[in-house]
Design a protein around this motif. Structure first.
Motif, PDB file in Angstrom:
ATOM      1  N   TYR A  60      -1.138  -2.550  12.163  1.00 35.77           N
ATOM      2  CA  TYR A  60      -1.360  -3.411  11.007  1.00 35.77           C
ATOM      3  C   TYR A  60      -1.311  -2.624   9.702  1.00 35.77           C
ATOM      4  N   ASP A  61      -1.864  -1.412   9.721  1.00 36.46           N
ATOM      5  CA  ASP A  61      -1.861  -0.620   8.496  1.00 36.46           C
ATOM      6  C   ASP A  61      -0.441  -0.262   8.071  1.00 36.46           C
ATOM      7  N   ARG A  62       0.452  -0.009   9.020  1.00 38.54           N
ATOM      8  CA  ARG A  62       1.853   0.296   8.688  1.00 38.54           C
ATOM      9  C   ARG A  62       2.559  -0.936   8.132  1.00 38.54           C
ATOM     10  N   ALA A  97       4.129  -1.258   4.350  1.00 36.60           N
ATOM     11  CA  ALA A  97       5.514  -1.668   4.132  1.00 36.60           C
ATOM     12  C   ALA A  97       5.580  -2.911   3.245  1.00 36.60           C
ATOM     13  N   MET A  98       4.687  -3.847   3.485  1.00 40.70           N
ATOM     14  CA  MET A  98       4.674  -5.063   2.657  1.00 40.70           C
ATOM     15  C   MET A  98       4.316  -4.744   1.212  1.00 40.70           C
ATOM     16  N   LEU A  99       3.380  -3.844   1.001  1.00 40.74           N
ATOM     17  CA  LEU A  99       3.015  -3.471  -0.365  1.00 40.74           C
ATOM     18  C   LEU A  99       4.190  -2.842  -1.099  1.00 40.74           C
ATOM     19  N   ARG A 100       4.927  -1.956  -0.409  1.00 43.55           N
ATOM     20  CA  ARG A 100       6.120  -1.352  -1.044  1.00 43.55           C
ATOM     21  C   ARG A 100       7.151  -2.428  -1.365  1.00 43.55           C
ATOM     22  N   LEU A 134       9.410  -6.487  -5.816  1.00 45.62           N
ATOM     23  CA  LEU A 134       9.556  -7.851  -6.332  1.00 45.62           C
ATOM     24  C   LEU A 134       8.802  -8.043  -7.642  1.00 45.62           C
ATOM     25  N   ALA A 135       7.788  -7.254  -7.826  1.00 44.98           N
ATOM     26  CA  ALA A 135       6.946  -7.412  -9.012  1.00 44.98           C
ATOM     27  C   ALA A 135       7.544  -6.749 -10.248  1.00 44.98           C
ATOM     28  N   VAL A 136       8.668  -6.063 -10.097  1.00 43.80           N
ATOM     29  CA  VAL A 136       9.304  -5.428 -11.255  1.00 43.80           C
ATOM     30  C   VAL A 136       9.688  -6.522 -12.235  1.00 43.80           C
TER      31      VAL A 136
END
Length: 186
Positions: A160-162, A166-169, A174-176
Protein backbone atom coordinates in the motif's frame (compact mmCIF):
# COMPACT_ATOMS: atom_id res chain seq x y z
CA UNK A 1 5.92 -16.23 33.02
CA UNK A 2 8.66 -18.67 33.69
CA UNK A 3 9.10 -22.15 34.92
CA UNK A 4 8.34 -25.73 34.10
CA UNK A 5 4.64 -26.58 33.77
CA UNK A 6 3.94 -29.94 35.37
CA UNK A 7 7.66 -30.65 35.85
CA UNK A 8 8.14 -31.46 32.16
CA UNK A 9 11.33 -29.45 31.71
CA UNK A 10 9.39 -27.07 29.49
CA UNK A 11 10.28 -23.45 30.17
CA UNK A 12 8.12 -20.49 29.18
CA UNK A 13 9.18 -16.89 28.92
CA UNK A 14 7.66 -13.54 27.95
CA UNK A 15 9.71 -10.64 26.61
CA UNK A 16 9.18 -7.13 25.30
CA UNK A 17 12.65 -7.00 23.73
CA UNK A 18 12.05 -5.94 20.09
CA UNK A 19 14.95 -8.16 18.96
CA UNK A 20 12.86 -11.20 19.93
CA UNK A 21 10.89 -10.78 16.68
CA UNK A 22 13.98 -12.07 14.86
CA UNK A 23 13.96 -15.15 17.11
CA UNK A 24 10.24 -15.70 16.47
CA UNK A 25 10.34 -15.36 12.68
CA UNK A 26 12.12 -18.63 11.67
CA UNK A 27 9.61 -20.63 13.69
CA UNK A 28 6.75 -18.74 12.03
CA UNK A 29 8.20 -19.50 8.57
CA UNK A 30 8.54 -23.20 9.49
CA UNK A 31 4.94 -23.32 10.74
CA UNK A 32 3.61 -21.47 7.70
CA UNK A 33 5.31 -23.90 5.32
CA UNK A 34 3.92 -26.89 7.22
CA UNK A 35 0.39 -25.47 7.57
CA UNK A 36 0.14 -23.86 4.11
CA UNK A 37 -0.26 -20.18 5.00
CA UNK A 38 1.85 -17.12 4.24
CA UNK A 39 4.22 -15.86 6.94
CA UNK A 40 4.70 -12.17 7.50
CA UNK A 41 8.11 -10.89 6.40
CA UNK A 42 10.74 -10.39 9.08
CA UNK A 43 10.90 -6.63 8.45
CA UNK A 44 7.17 -6.35 9.24
CA UNK A 45 7.56 -8.21 12.55
CA UNK A 46 10.64 -6.16 13.44
CA UNK A 47 8.72 -2.92 12.82
CA UNK A 48 5.75 -4.18 14.83
CA UNK A 49 8.04 -5.15 17.73
CA UNK A 50 10.00 -1.88 17.56
CA UNK A 51 6.80 0.12 17.97
CA UNK A 52 4.58 -1.99 20.22
CA UNK A 53 7.00 -3.85 22.50
CA UNK A 54 8.63 -0.79 24.17
CA UNK A 55 5.14 0.67 24.72
CA UNK A 56 4.10 -2.61 26.45
CA UNK A 57 1.32 -2.96 23.87
CA UNK A 58 2.67 -6.32 22.67
CA UNK A 59 5.03 -9.06 23.77
CA UNK A 60 6.66 -12.22 22.48
CA UNK A 61 6.20 -15.53 24.26
CA UNK A 62 8.51 -18.54 23.94
CA UNK A 63 8.24 -22.11 25.21
CA UNK A 64 11.52 -24.05 25.19
CA UNK A 65 12.36 -27.64 25.96
CA UNK A 66 15.94 -28.83 26.41
CA UNK A 67 17.16 -25.54 24.94
CA UNK A 68 15.01 -25.72 21.78
CA UNK A 69 12.16 -23.29 21.14
CA UNK A 70 9.09 -25.43 20.47
CA UNK A 71 6.34 -22.79 20.45
CA UNK A 72 6.19 -19.02 20.25
CA UNK A 73 3.62 -16.27 19.89
CA UNK A 74 3.24 -12.53 19.53
CA UNK A 75 0.34 -11.08 21.51
CA UNK A 76 -1.05 -7.53 21.38
CA UNK A 77 -2.50 -5.90 24.50
CA UNK A 78 -4.97 -3.04 24.13
CA UNK A 79 -7.33 -1.93 26.87
CA UNK A 80 -9.06 -4.95 28.40
CA UNK A 81 -8.16 -7.25 25.47
CA UNK A 82 -5.21 -9.50 24.73
CA UNK A 83 -5.09 -10.66 21.10
CA UNK A 84 -3.09 -13.68 19.91
CA UNK A 85 -1.74 -12.13 16.73
CA UNK A 86 0.83 -14.69 15.55
CA UNK A 87 1.76 -18.14 16.75
CA UNK A 88 4.16 -20.86 15.69
CA UNK A 89 5.27 -24.28 16.84
CA UNK A 90 7.51 -27.19 15.97
CA UNK A 91 6.40 -30.79 15.55
CA UNK A 92 9.21 -32.15 17.71
CA UNK A 93 8.49 -33.13 21.33
CA UNK A 94 4.73 -32.90 20.98
CA UNK A 95 4.44 -34.93 24.19
CA UNK A 96 5.38 -31.86 26.29
CA UNK A 97 2.46 -29.90 24.76
CA UNK A 98 4.45 -26.67 24.32
CA UNK A 99 1.68 -24.79 22.44
CA UNK A 100 -0.83 -25.44 25.22
CA UNK A 101 1.64 -24.44 27.93
CA UNK A 102 2.44 -21.31 25.93
CA UNK A 103 -1.27 -20.42 25.79
CA UNK A 104 -1.55 -20.86 29.56
CA UNK A 105 1.36 -18.47 30.00
CA UNK A 106 -0.20 -15.93 27.65
CA UNK A 107 -3.46 -16.08 29.57
CA UNK A 108 -1.61 -15.60 32.87
CA UNK A 109 0.19 -12.54 31.48
CA UNK A 110 -3.09 -11.15 30.14
CA UNK A 111 -4.69 -11.51 33.58
CA UNK A 112 -1.67 -9.88 35.20
CA UNK A 113 -2.06 -6.93 32.80
CA UNK A 114 -5.75 -6.59 33.72
CA UNK A 115 -7.19 -7.98 30.50
CA UNK A 116 -10.74 -9.34 30.69
CA UNK A 117 -10.79 -10.87 27.18
CA UNK A 118 -8.35 -13.13 25.36
CA UNK A 119 -9.01 -13.07 21.63
CA UNK A 120 -7.51 -16.07 19.83
CA UNK A 121 -8.02 -14.14 16.57
CA UNK A 122 -9.02 -16.00 13.49
CA UNK A 123 -10.76 -19.34 13.16
CA UNK A 124 -12.75 -21.21 10.56
CA UNK A 125 -16.17 -19.82 11.57
CA UNK A 126 -18.03 -22.41 9.47
CA UNK A 127 -16.77 -25.26 11.62
CA UNK A 128 -14.21 -27.92 10.86
CA UNK A 129 -14.24 -27.78 7.07
CA UNK A 130 -11.78 -30.33 5.71
CA UNK A 131 -10.27 -28.05 3.07
CA UNK A 132 -10.16 -24.82 5.09
CA UNK A 133 -6.64 -23.43 5.57
CA UNK A 134 -7.39 -22.63 9.23
CA UNK A 135 -8.85 -26.08 10.04
CA UNK A 136 -6.07 -27.41 12.29
CA UNK A 137 -5.44 -24.00 13.84
CA UNK A 138 -9.16 -23.63 14.56
CA UNK A 139 -9.29 -27.07 16.19
CA UNK A 140 -6.40 -26.10 18.46
CA UNK A 141 -8.02 -22.79 19.44
CA UNK A 142 -11.40 -24.37 20.14
CA UNK A 143 -9.83 -26.65 22.76
CA UNK A 144 -9.63 -23.63 25.07
CA UNK A 145 -13.40 -23.12 25.10
CA UNK A 146 -14.74 -19.61 24.85
CA UNK A 147 -17.22 -18.18 22.42
CA UNK A 148 -16.97 -17.54 18.70
CA UNK A 149 -17.25 -13.88 17.79
CA UNK A 150 -17.48 -12.63 14.23
CA UNK A 151 -15.90 -9.24 13.55
CA UNK A 152 -15.32 -7.28 10.37
CA UNK A 153 -11.95 -8.95 9.99
CA UNK A 154 -8.44 -7.95 9.09
CA UNK A 155 -7.37 -7.26 5.56
CA UNK A 156 -3.78 -6.98 4.43
CA UNK A 157 -2.87 -4.17 2.08
CA UNK A 158 0.42 -5.42 0.68
CA UNK A 159 2.48 -2.73 -0.95
CA UNK A 160 0.00 0.00 0.00
CA UNK A 161 2.81 2.41 0.80
CA UNK A 162 4.31 1.91 -2.69
CA UNK A 163 0.94 2.46 -4.34
CA UNK A 164 0.41 5.62 -2.29
CA UNK A 165 3.87 6.95 -3.21
CA UNK A 166 3.23 6.27 -6.91
CA UNK A 167 -0.16 7.96 -6.75
CA UNK A 168 1.30 11.02 -5.04
CA UNK A 169 3.94 11.37 -7.78
CA UNK A 170 1.25 10.94 -10.44
CA UNK A 171 -1.12 13.41 -8.82
CA UNK A 172 1.62 15.98 -8.34
CA UNK A 173 2.10 16.01 -12.14
CA UNK A 174 -1.60 16.69 -12.59
CA UNK A 175 -1.45 19.53 -10.12
CA UNK A 176 1.02 21.50 -12.25
CA UNK A 177 -0.69 24.76 -12.97
CA UNK A 178 -1.40 25.16 -16.64
CA UNK A 179 -2.00 28.39 -18.52
CA UNK A 180 -5.76 28.65 -19.07
CA UNK A 181 -6.89 28.34 -22.70
CA UNK A 182 -8.77 31.62 -22.50
CA UNK A 183 -9.00 34.37 -19.94
CA UNK A 184 -12.07 36.22 -18.94
CA UNK A 185 -11.72 39.95 -19.09
CA UNK A 186 -11.46 41.55 -15.66
Amino acid sequence: MSGSPGGTGLKSRVTTDPASAARFHPLLVETAARQGFAAEPLCYLMDLAAILFPARMAAAFFATYRGETLAAAIVVFFGPRATYLYGASRREHREVMAPSALQAGIMAEAIERGCATYDLYGIDVQGDQTGHSYRRLSQFKRRFGGANRVYVGAHDLYGYDRIADAMLRFLSHLAVEEEPACRLAP
